[in-house]
Design an enzyme around this catalytic site. Structure first.
Site, PDB file in Angstrom:
ATOM      1  CB  ALA A 126      38.826  38.236 165.841  1.00  0.00           C
ATOM      2  CG  HIS A 127      34.523  39.177 163.369  1.00  0.00           C
ATOM      3  ND1 HIS A 127      33.751  40.305 163.355  1.00  0.00           N
ATOM      4  CD2 HIS A 127      35.708  39.544 162.825  1.00  0.00           C
ATOM      5  CE1 HIS A 127      34.422  41.304 162.827  1.00  0.00           C
ATOM      6  NE2 HIS A 127      35.617  40.865 162.490  1.00  0.00           N
ATOM      7  CG  ASN A 128      33.652  36.151 159.681  1.00  0.00           C
ATOM      8  OD1 ASN A 128      33.243  37.162 160.258  1.00  0.00           O
ATOM      9  ND2 ASN A 128      32.872  35.399 158.917  1.00  0.00           N
TER      10      ASN A 128
END
EC number: 2.3.1.191
Length: 349
Positions: free
Chosen positions: A239-241
């Site tokens: 997922a993001h980050n």
């Protein structure tokens, strides 16, 4: 392509035990050996196949001691499995390399193509993209605006790399992988959910391999980072980050929720799940389907959901099947205790 056992041993810095002139032209599993083939033995569970294999030569560890007579030629090396990988890499490197741009591909005029780059049928390379020497883009690959692809990197059919992402050198990304799609970011409000634009990117460093249909989401801001030497199996979701440390390996269907971070040299089994905003240290091993809800110290080996130390989980797994009977016994004991209390109470009167 054909080599003698001695040539192979010399390349691997090993030694021959048997016929050094036997000629080999293919690989085979030790249990399915054929004439002219090279096999390997790195797991003691397969030793019995050594004494009946039809392969003309077998790679074995230097310290291997057979328990029966061996008819085939042995090539002794420090590490049979690593030697096999080294040898297969050599053979793979000798395959003819594809070059040129297919007439049906689109490459934006701003893109400078190295002479030995390959762009397959119906591939699309957007404005401002950068392609490194010797890279290969197979049919139907999409490379977004401003994307950087390093030297010798291979993007197999239907790989999608969204705008602004960076892929290092000597990477391999298998079919259907999506790099840089929007992260799962929505702000709840009275009317539903408002989309949070994902304005960051994905950075994939050198020597990374990414399995088929794996998805790595772009960051809300800054970057989602896959560090050098990481190996991801098929159907992995990052997922993001998030960040994944150097030389970490994930088996299929591992999932990382947003802003979670994994250290270097970790090993995750299939279907491991990480909740968001947690940190996993270096050299952590997680068994299949382990679920993490909190930070994990370096060097830990965990199993279960939620994850617990391996020894504790093994002890607990012995108890789990007994829980229904234990519950009945506890109910019976509670009933007997209640009856005893009632008897004691009556005796006092």
């Amino acid at each position: 392509m054909e080599f003698t056992a001695q040539q192979i041993a010399d390349f691997l810095h090993g030694s021959v035990e048997g016929n050094p002139k036997v000629r080999l032209h293919d690989f085979a599993k030790i249990e399915e050996g054929r004439s002219g083939c090279l096999s390997f033995l790195a797991n003691a569970k397969y030793e019995h196949y050594l004494y009946q294999t039809q392969s003309d030569a077998v790679l074995v560890n230097q310290d291997f001691e057979p328990r029966e007579s061996v008819k085939t030629t042995l090539i002794r090396v420090p590490n049979a499995y690593a030697a096999l990988a080294q040898l297969m890499q050599l053979v793979d490197s000798m395959k003819p390399q594809r070059k040129g741009v297919d007439s049906t591909a689109f490459v934006h005029p701003s893109v400078i193509l190295p002479d030995d780059c390959y762009v397959g049928a119906f591939a699309y390379v957007s404005e401002g993209a950068s392609l490194g020497t010797g890279c290969s883009l197979y049919p139907h690959v999409y490379v977004g605006s401003g994307v950087s692809v390093g030297e010798g990197t291979i993007l197999y059919p239907h790989v999608t790399v969204y705008d602004g992402c960076s892929i290092g050198s000597r990477c391999v990304i298998h079919s259907g992988a999506v790099i840089g799609a929007d992260g799962f970011g929505f702000a709840p409000n009275a009317e539903g959910y408002s989309k949070i634009p994902q304005l960051g990117n994905v950075i994939i460093e050198d020597d990374v391999e990414i399995g088929a249909n794996t998805c790595i989401d772009r960051a809300v801001m800054d970057s989602t980072i896959i560090h050098r030497g990481v190996k991801l199996d098929n159907l992995v979701q990052i997922a993001h980050n998030c960040s994944v440390g150097s030389h970490t390996v994930f088996a299929a269907q591992v999932g990382m929720a947003g802003s979670s971070h994994v250290g270097e040299w970790c090993q995750f089994g299939g279907q491991v799940g990480l909740s968001g905003h947690i940190k996993v240290g270096d050299r952590v091993s997680l068994g299949g389907q382990t679920g993490l809800l909190s930070n994990v110290k370096s060097g830990s080996t965990l199993l279960g959901s939620p994850g617990m130390p391996l020894r504790d989980m093994l002890r607990a797994s012995v108890i789990f099947p007994k829980l229904p009977d234990m519950s009945l016994r506890i109910e019976q004991l509670e009933k007997e205790i209640s009856e005893l209390k009632e008897i004691c109470k009556n005796n006092k009167h």
